[in-house]
Design a protein around this motif. Sequence first.
Motif, PDB file in Angstrom:
ATOM      1  N   UNK A  97       0.914  -1.094   0.043  1.00  0.00           N
ATOM      2  CA  UNK A  97       0.073  -0.081   0.064  1.00  0.00           C
ATOM      3  C   UNK A  97       0.850   1.336   0.000  1.00  0.00           C
ATOM      4  N   UNK A  98       1.875   1.370   0.808  1.00  0.00           N
ATOM      5  CA  UNK A  98       3.045   2.294   0.769  1.00  0.00           C
ATOM      6  C   UNK A  98       3.486   2.454  -0.685  1.00  0.00           C
ATOM      7  N   UNK A  99       4.006   1.480  -1.351  1.00  0.00           N
ATOM      8  CA  UNK A  99       4.661   1.790  -2.477  1.00  0.00           C
ATOM      9  C   UNK A  99       3.465   2.269  -3.789  1.00  0.00           C
ATOM     10  N   UNK A 100       2.221   1.888  -3.408  1.00  0.00           N
ATOM     11  CA  UNK A 100       1.117   2.562  -4.279  1.00  0.00           C
ATOM     12  C   UNK A 100       1.195   3.914  -4.127  1.00  0.00           C
ATOM     13  N   UNK A 101       0.980   4.408  -2.803  1.00  0.00           N
ATOM     14  CA  UNK A 101       0.975   5.792  -2.466  1.00  0.00           C
ATOM     15  C   UNK A 101       2.206   6.456  -2.851  1.00  0.00           C
ATOM     16  N   UNK A 102       3.384   5.949  -2.568  1.00  0.00           N
ATOM     17  CA  UNK A 102       4.664   6.612  -3.007  1.00  0.00           C
ATOM     18  C   UNK A 102       4.715   6.929  -4.548  1.00  0.00           C
ATOM     19  N   UNK A 103       4.569   5.546  -5.191  1.00  0.00           N
ATOM     20  CA  UNK A 103       4.620   5.585  -6.961  1.00  0.00           C
ATOM     21  C   UNK A 103       3.609   6.851  -7.369  1.00  0.00           C
ATOM     22  N   UNK A 104       2.325   6.719  -6.758  1.00  0.00           N
ATOM     23  CA  UNK A 104       1.424   7.783  -7.177  1.00  0.00           C
ATOM     24  C   UNK A 104       1.617   9.173  -6.811  1.00  0.00           C
ATOM     25  N   UNK A 105       2.278   9.454  -5.778  1.00  0.00           N
ATOM     26  CA  UNK A 105       3.186  10.799  -5.690  1.00  0.00           C
ATOM     27  C   UNK A 105       3.904  11.239  -6.435  1.00  0.00           C
ATOM     28  N   UNK A 106       4.983   9.989  -6.793  1.00  0.00           N
ATOM     29  CA  UNK A 106       5.942  10.549  -7.617  1.00  0.00           C
ATOM     30  C   UNK A 106       5.730  10.832  -9.150  1.00  0.00           C
ATOM     31  N   UNK A 107       4.445  10.416  -9.475  1.00  0.00           N
ATOM     32  CA  UNK A 107       3.993  10.851 -11.003  1.00  0.00           C
ATOM     33  C   UNK A 107       2.827  11.730 -10.882  1.00  0.00           C
ATOM     34  N   UNK A 108       2.719  12.419  -9.662  1.00  0.00           N
ATOM     35  CA  UNK A 108       1.789  13.607  -9.742  1.00  0.00           C
ATOM     36  C   UNK A 108       0.312  12.873  -9.555  1.00  0.00           C
ATOM     37  N   UNK A 109       0.362  11.681  -9.021  1.00  0.00           N
ATOM     38  CA  UNK A 109      -1.224  11.334  -8.852  1.00  0.00           C
ATOM     39  C   UNK A 109      -1.215  10.867  -7.396  1.00  0.00           C
ATOM     40  N   UNK A 110      -0.863  11.653  -6.617  1.00  0.00           N
ATOM     41  CA  UNK A 110      -1.016  11.448  -4.995  1.00  0.00           C
ATOM     42  C   UNK A 110      -2.472  11.175  -4.406  1.00  0.00           C
ATOM     43  N   UNK A 111      -3.283  11.947  -5.001  1.00  0.00           N
ATOM     44  CA  UNK A 111      -4.884  11.819  -4.560  1.00  0.00           C
ATOM     45  C   UNK A 111      -5.280  10.419  -5.125  1.00  0.00           C
ATOM     46  N   UNK A 112      -5.108  10.156  -6.471  1.00  0.00           N
ATOM     47  CA  UNK A 112      -5.557   9.019  -7.081  1.00  0.00           C
ATOM     48  C   UNK A 112      -5.162   7.703  -6.326  1.00  0.00           C
ATOM     49  N   UNK A 113      -3.653   7.802  -6.161  1.00  0.00           N
ATOM     50  CA  UNK A 113      -3.072   6.530  -5.369  1.00  0.00           C
ATOM     51  C   UNK A 113      -3.630   6.317  -4.313  1.00  0.00           C
ATOM     52  N   UNK A 114      -4.016   7.523  -3.324  1.00  0.00           N
ATOM     53  CA  UNK A 114      -4.483   7.321  -2.141  1.00  0.00           C
ATOM     54  C   UNK A 114      -5.915   6.575  -2.184  1.00  0.00           C
ATOM     55  N   UNK A 115      -6.698   7.134  -3.208  1.00  0.00           N
ATOM     56  CA  UNK A 115      -7.762   6.576  -3.333  1.00  0.00           C
ATOM     57  C   UNK A 115      -7.848   5.015  -3.518  1.00  0.00           C
ATOM     58  N   UNK A 116      -6.780   4.637  -4.524  1.00  0.00           N
ATOM     59  CA  UNK A 116      -6.642   3.233  -4.820  1.00  0.00           C
ATOM     60  C   UNK A 116      -6.436   2.324  -3.542  1.00  0.00           C
ATOM     61  N   UNK A 117      -5.270   2.823  -2.879  1.00  0.00           N
ATOM     62  CA  UNK A 117      -4.771   2.162  -1.880  1.00  0.00           C
ATOM     63  C   UNK A 117      -5.902   2.156  -0.691  1.00  0.00           C
ATOM     64  N   UNK A 118      -6.687   3.139  -0.571  1.00  0.00           N
ATOM     65  CA  UNK A 118      -7.777   3.038   0.379  1.00  0.00           C
ATOM     66  C   UNK A 118      -8.826   2.186   0.218  1.00  0.00           C
ATOM     67  N   UNK A 119      -9.312   2.027  -1.177  1.00  0.00           N
ATOM     68  CA  UNK A 119     -10.130   0.875  -1.688  1.00  0.00           C
ATOM     69  C   UNK A 119      -9.529  -0.476  -1.308  1.00  0.00           C
ATOM     70  N   UNK A 120      -8.243  -0.639  -1.499  1.00  0.00           N
ATOM     71  CA  UNK A 120      -8.160  -2.071  -1.134  1.00  0.00           C
ATOM     72  C   UNK A 120      -7.867  -2.450   0.224  1.00  0.00           C
TER      73      UNK A 120
END
Length: 266
Positions: A101-124
């Motif tokens: 879950x941390x990898x998903x959030x970190x990678x999302x932030x890296x590509x400018x998708x912090x909010x989208x990655x947070x939503x994805x991780x939260x759903x999981x």
Amino acid sequence: MRRFPPERIVCLTEETVETLYLLGEQDRIVGVSGYAVRPKGVRQEKPRVSAFTSADIPKILALDPDLVLTFSDLQAEIAAELIRAGVTVTAYNQRDVAGILAMIRHLGATVGQAAGAARLADRYERRLAQVAAQAEGRPRPTVYFEEWDEPLITGIGWVSELIGIAGGREAFPELAGKDKARDRIVTPDRVIAAAPDVILASWCGKKVRPERIAGRPGWDTIPAVRTGRITEIKSPLILQPGPAALTDGLDAILAALAPPPERETP
């Protein structure tokens, strides 16, 4: 890294590829591992530049990447060579569900998708909690997960966690915190003594042969062998510590742990 967010990313393992596709950022990917299979067709869409422990460094450099994503100590030499060549490398090393879950959030932030990655991780996270809640109070079968057959390797961290979430009891919980495969080798006698009710197997790079598992000397006494509860889980679903393990991998474990249907009496 020459640009932010990075515009040209090479992914040397499956899980970062799938994450970027789920975030809608697949156009940033310019090279992938030959083991990338999710989503279907990715190896036809993107150049293949590596296996797992080896990579075509000149081919990677020719792609002019802003960022290369690697995984674990097994790719440390690849990472070092790329860094010496002036490439920016992010090396992930997630070994448990929280790490995925941390990898998903970190990678999302890296590509400018912090909010989208947070939503994805939260759903999981919500789904994992729901599955765990549904398993509460039910009998927990003992589960042996076989990551490799020669020698027997078991206890991989995130799989052990997912077995518990799905309602099983890990046969070798003391091994789940050990990162290196050599520290998770067990003898056939230890598996016999653990008496698993269910055997799950995923042999990376080769097809599981349930009849070979069942035919091992002395294993006919194991409950899972006696009842035929030996199930292969395809390695891309469970041996990659990424979205696949939290979705289709977990579903495969749930299916394998479901009580067998009762036979109707004539």
